[in-house]
Motif scaffolding. Structure first.
Motif, mmCIF file in Angstrom:
data_model
loop_
_atom_site.group_PDB
_atom_site.id
_atom_site.type_symbol
_atom_site.label_atom_id
_atom_site.label_comp_id
_atom_site.label_asym_id
_atom_site.label_seq_id
_atom_site.Cartn_x
_atom_site.Cartn_y
_atom_site.Cartn_z
ATOM 1 N N LEU A 1 2.203 5.940 -3.036
ATOM 2 C CA LEU A 1 3.206 7.123 -3.644
ATOM 3 C C LEU A 1 2.905 7.083 -5.024
ATOM 4 O O LEU A 1 3.128 8.268 -5.573
ATOM 5 N N GLU B 1 0.883 -1.328 0.161
ATOM 6 C CA GLU B 1 -0.084 0.007 -0.002
ATOM 7 C C GLU B 1 0.574 1.292 -0.057
ATOM 8 O O GLU B 1 0.226 2.106 -0.476
ATOM 9 N N LEU B 2 2.098 1.329 0.404
ATOM 10 C CA LEU B 2 2.814 2.411 0.422
ATOM 11 C C LEU B 2 3.148 2.850 -1.012
ATOM 12 O O LEU B 2 3.060 3.992 -1.565
ATOM 13 N N LEU C 1 -2.796 6.188 3.481
ATOM 14 C CA LEU C 1 -2.343 5.103 4.289
ATOM 15 C C LEU C 1 -3.390 4.731 5.507
ATOM 16 O O LEU C 1 -3.254 4.061 6.091
ATOM 17 N N ARG D 1 5.559 18.224 2.933
ATOM 18 C CA ARG D 1 4.526 18.534 3.904
ATOM 19 C C ARG D 1 3.248 17.835 3.077
ATOM 20 O O ARG D 1 2.441 17.079 3.490
ATOM 21 N N GLU E 1 -5.547 2.006 6.202
ATOM 22 C CA GLU E 1 -5.054 1.068 6.374
ATOM 23 C C GLU E 1 -4.369 0.723 8.038
ATOM 24 O O GLU E 1 -4.210 -0.382 8.468
ATOM 25 N N GLY E 2 -4.177 1.726 8.614
ATOM 26 C CA GLY E 2 -3.629 1.535 10.051
ATOM 27 C C GLY E 2 -2.357 0.932 10.071
ATOM 28 O O GLY E 2 -1.677 1.216 9.241
ATOM 29 N N ARG E 3 -2.037 0.491 11.080
ATOM 30 C CA ARG E 3 -0.754 -0.120 11.189
ATOM 31 C C ARG E 3 -0.573 -1.557 11.194
ATOM 32 O O ARG E 3 0.316 -2.185 11.821
ATOM 33 N N SER E 4 -1.820 -2.021 10.635
ATOM 34 C CA SER E 4 -1.600 -3.530 10.505
ATOM 35 C C SER E 4 -0.779 -4.278 9.464
ATOM 36 O O SER E 4 -0.363 -5.413 9.722
ATOM 37 N N LYS E 5 -0.350 -3.390 8.419
ATOM 38 C CA LYS E 5 0.720 -3.953 7.705
ATOM 39 C C LYS E 5 1.915 -3.588 8.349
ATOM 40 O O LYS E 5 2.350 -2.321 8.356
ATOM 41 N N LEU F 1 3.529 14.213 2.619
ATOM 42 C CA LEU F 1 3.273 13.338 3.673
ATOM 43 C C LEU F 1 1.630 13.447 4.041
ATOM 44 O O LEU F 1 1.285 12.334 4.414
ATOM 45 N N ASP F 2 1.251 14.485 4.074
ATOM 46 C CA ASP F 2 -0.260 14.550 4.053
ATOM 47 C C ASP F 2 -0.950 13.465 3.364
ATOM 48 O O ASP F 2 -1.904 12.895 3.937
ATOM 49 N N LEU G 1 -0.113 10.915 1.714
ATOM 50 C CA LEU G 1 0.447 9.591 1.986
ATOM 51 C C LEU G 1 -0.341 9.182 3.243
ATOM 52 O O LEU G 1 -1.031 8.142 3.360
ATOM 53 N N ALA G 2 -0.409 10.103 4.388
ATOM 54 C CA ALA G 2 -0.888 9.866 5.399
ATOM 55 C C ALA G 2 -2.560 9.805 5.337
ATOM 56 O O ALA G 2 -3.223 8.597 5.943
ATOM 57 N N GLU G 3 -3.129 10.320 4.535
ATOM 58 C CA GLU G 3 -4.527 10.320 4.124
ATOM 59 C C GLU G 3 -4.899 8.924 3.468
ATOM 60 O O GLU G 3 -5.851 8.256 3.736
#
Lengths: 391, 212
Positions: free
Chosen positions: B145, B140-141, B195, B185, B198-202, B188-189, B191-193
Motif C-alpha cells: 500500500l 507485505e500488504l 503482492l 483498478r 509473495e503468492g498466497r503463502s502469507k 488493485l493492479d 497491489l496485485a503486481e
C-alpha cells in the motif's frame, strides 16, 4: 493489467483490513477523546436560528442586485469594477510568500485566523486565533481567541484548549524546554503547563503587554503590572523575584537569549536592565511602538512612528553605537520579526499591503499583495513570529 | 444517499432485507439519536459517537499516511471539526460519511504536503521524540500500500476498509465515478503486481509489529 487471480488475491487481502486495529489505535483514541471532549465543552452556545423572513429579504436583495448589475449600464460598471477587484486578487494569489527565504516558517495572523507560512509559499491555517505565538522549537503554536487559549501543531491539530471567564490574550510560550505557557486573562497573569494542565493564577494586576520568560533555570516570568511597574516572578510558586517602577508604561518586554538583559519598550524609548532589574541603558526614541529582539541579543529592531511616517530602527543594546534606520517612510506596521538566523528582518507594512524583507546592507525586498495570499476576507497578515533557530 | 456502515460490522447490501438490514436500520436510528443528544449538550452521547467512529477514522488516516502520529492528528482534528460543526449538522444524514470525508481529504492533503516538503527534518525528529514512534510495517500488504499514491490509498481505504461503494466514494471525494473506478483498478493492479511474488503463502493480514 494484472491477471485476474492476482487481482482477486489482492482484493481478498484488502477485505481483511477492517479486522485488525492499526498501530497505536487504542492509545491514540484515549488521547484524542480528551482533546475532543475539551473542544466540545468549550464550544459556543447554539446560535439562534435565523428567521425565514430575514432570509427571504436577503435573498430578494441579492437577486435585485444581480438584476441591476446585469440590466443597467451603471450596474454593469459596478459589476466590472467588482470583477476587476476580484480578478486582480486572484492573479496575485500565491507568488508573494514564495519570496520568503528558506530556514524557518513565519506565523501570520489575519482577520480570519492564524497561518503558518512556509518558505516555498505554502500555507497552513492553524486556527481562528486573533493572537498567536510559536513554541520554542516550532513544534506548536499557542493561540488566543476570545476566552479560549489553544495549543495546536503547525498543521492545525489541536493539542489542548482551555477557557477562562475573561478574554484571553498575549500568550507566550516559555523558551528552552517549552514546559510553560504564560498568558493574560483579563488583567490577570496566568501560567499553564505545556501539555495544557496545571493552569494557575500568578498575578492579578497585569497591563496588556506580552509577558517575557527569562531564559535559564527555573520558570521566571517578567510582566508589566499596573501603574508602570515591572515585576519578575517565579511562575510556579508566584514568589516575587524583583519589582521596579518606571516613569513610562511599558508596551513591550523581552529577555535576551542568554537571560542576562531585559529590554523594555515604552512610547518614549527603550531601556535595558540586568538580570536583577537594575538599569543598564536608556535610549530615547519618541513614538516607539514595537520591539523585535535580534537573536544575538545585541540589538533590537524598534518600530517608531513620527511625522515622516513610520521607521524601523536597528538599536544597539549597549552604549556603543547608535540607532540606524533599517527602513523608513512606512505607514502602519503590523509586526516585525527577525529571521531565525538573524540575517533578515521581516516588516509587515499594512498600508502598502507588503511584507518587506530587510537583508544585509539594508537591502529591502518587498513581497507585494500579501492580503490576497490568505484568501478572501482574511485581511492583512500581521507578522507574529518567525521560527525557529536551527530549524 | 450514502449509507452509514459502522466499521467492524458486515457490509449491508443496498436495499437489503432480513436481520442485517434491520440491524443497520436500528444502528442508523441509534446514531441519529446520539447526534441529537450531542447537539443538545450530552458529552456521554458524543463519547459514544466518538468510540463508534474513532477506529474507522484512525485506520483510514493510517492507510493514507502510514504514520501513527499523523493518523492520530488527522483523525483527532476531524472529530474536532465535527464537534465545531455539530450544531449545523443535519441529523437526517448519516454521521460516518460526513466524518470520513473530512478524514480522507485531510489525509490526502497532509500526504501531499509532506511529499512536497520532504518532511524528514529536525522538527519531525523532535516530534518523534515527543510521540510514540510509528510502528514498522511488517506485512507485505501494508508495504505494498505504501507504494501507492495518497489518492489511490484513499480510495482503497474508503472501499475496503470503510466499505463504501464506488458511487459513494465519488460523492465523498467530489470525483467522477469513472475516476474512482480507475483509481481502484490501478490500485488493485499495482497491489496485485507487488503482492504477486509473495503468492498466497502469507495467510494473515497484519497492520504492524504488535499484531493486535
Amino acid at each position: 493489467m494484472r491477471g485476474a487471480p492476482a487481482v482477486r488475491e489482492a482484493e481478498h487481502r484488502l477485505r481483511r483490513l477492517p479486522d485488525r486495529p492499526a498501530p497505536g489505535e487504542a492509545e491514540a483514541g484515549d488521547r484524542a477523546w480528551r482533546v475532543v471532549e475539551a473542544a466540545y465543552a468549550e464550544r459556543p452556545p447554539r446560535a439562534a436560528r435565523a428567521r425565514p423572513g430575514w432570509r427571504l429579504a436577503l435573498a430578494a436583495a441579492i437577486v435585485a442586485l444581480a438584476l441591476a448589475a446585469a440590466l443597467t449600464p451603471a450596474g454593469a460598471r459596478v459589476g466590472d469594477w467588482i470583477g476587476d477587484r476580484l480578478s486582480s486578487g486572484a492573479e496575485n494569489a500565491r507568488p508573494a510568500f514564495a519570496g520568503l527565504p528558506k530556514g524557518g516558517e513565519v506565523l501570520a495572523v489575519g482577520d480570519a485566523g492564524a497561518w503558518v507560512v512556509y518558505a516555498n509559499g505554502g500555507l497552513q491555517r492553524v486556527g481562528s486565533f486573533s493572537e498567536a505565538g510559536w513554541s520554542p522549537h516550532g513544534l506548536h503554536v499557542v493561540g488566543a481567541r476570545g476566552r479560549r487559549l489553544e495549543a495546536v501543531t503547525p498543521t492545525g491539530t489541536v493539542k489542548w484548549t482551555l477557557a477562562r471567564r475573561s478574554a484571553v490574550h498575549h500568550p507566550a510560550w516559555s523558551p528552552g524546554d517549552g514546559f510553560r505557557v504564560a498568558y493574560l486573562a483579563g488583567d490577570t497573569v496566568r501560567v499553564v503547563a505545556g501539555d495544557g494542565t496545571e493552569d494557575h493564577l500568578v498575578r492579578r494586576d497585569a497591563a496588556p503587554v506580552t509577558p517575557a520568560w527569562r531564559p535559564g533555570g527555573g520558570y521566571v516570568l517578567t510582566y508589566a503590572a499596573a501603574r508602570g511597574r515591572i515585576e519578575t516572578v517565579n511562575a510556579d510558586s508566584g514568589r516575587r523575584v524583583w519589582v521596579l517602577r518606571t516613569s513610562d508604561r511599558p508596551t513591550a518586554l523581552a529577555w535576551t537569549g542568554d537571560g542576562r538583559r531585559l529590554v523594555e519598550l515604552s512610547a518614549r524609548g527603550l531601556r535595558v536592565y540586568d538580570r536583577r532589574g537594575r538599569p543598564v541603558l536608556a535610549r530615547r526614541l519618541s513614538g516607539a511602538r514595537a520591539l523585535a529582539l535580534h537573536p544575538s541579543g545585541r540589538r533590537a529592531a524598534v518600530t517608531v512612528a513620527g511625522r515622516g511616517g513610520t521607521r524601523v530602527l536597528s538599536v544597539p543594546l549597549s552604549a556603543d553605537g547608535r540607532a540606524r534606520p533599517l527602513v523608513t517612510g512606512l505607514g502602519r506596521v503590523d509586526g516585525t520579526a527577525w529571521s531565525p538566523d538573524g540575517r533578515r528582518l521581516l516588516v509587515a507594512s499594512r498600508d502598502t499591503d507588503q511584507w518587506l524583507l530587510v537583508g544585509p546592507g539594508r537591502r529591502v525586498r518587498p513581497l507585494s499583495g500579501v492580503s490576497g495570499e490568505l484568501g478572501a476576507g482574511a485581511g492583512f497578515p500581521r507578522v507574529a513570529g518567525w521560527c525557529c533557530p536551527g530549524r | 444517499m450514502i449509507r452509514d456502515r459502522p466499521v467492524a460490522t458486515l457490509p449491508v447490501a443496498s436495499g437489503g432485507t432480513g436481520i442485517a438490514a434491520r440491524f443497520a436500520a436500528a444502528s442508523r436510528l441509534r446514531e441519529r439519536r446520539l447526534v441529537r443528544e450531542a447537539q443538545r449538550g450530552s458529552a456521554e452521547a458524543l463519547e459514544q459517537l466518538f468510540r463508534r467512529h474513532w477506529a474507522g477514522a484512525y485506520r483510514a488516516a493510517w492507510v493514507v499516511m502510514r504514520d501513527a502520529a499523523a493518523a492520530e492528528d488527522i483523525a483527532q482534528e476531524a472529530f474536532i471539526s465535527a464537534v465545531r460543526a455539530l450544531d449545523r449538522f443535519d441529523r437526517r444524514r448519516p454521521f460516518a460519511p460526513w466524518l470520513h470525508r473530512i478524514v480522507v481529504n485531510r489525509a490526502i492533503d497532509a500526504a501531499r504536503s509532506r511529499a512536497l516538503r520532504r518532511e524528514v527534518d529536525a522538527a519531525a525528529a523532535e516530534d518523534a521524540a515527543a510521540d510514540p514512534p510509528p510502528e514498522p510495517l511488517s506485512d507485505e500488504l501494508t508495504a505494498a500500500l505504501a507504494e501507492l499514491g495518497p489518492e489511490h490509498r484513499a480510495v482503497v481505504a474508503l472501499r475496503y476498509l470503510l466499505d463504501y461503494t464506488p458511487a459513494e466514494i465519488a460523492r465523498l471525494l467530489d470525483l467522477p465515478r469513472g475516476t474512482v473506478n480507475s483509481r481502484l483498478r490501478r490500485a488493485l493492479d499495482r497491489l496485485a503486481e507487488l503482492l504477486g511474488e509473495e503468492g498466497r503463502s502469507k495467510e494473515e493480514t497484519r497492520w504492524g509489529e504488535d499484531g493486535r
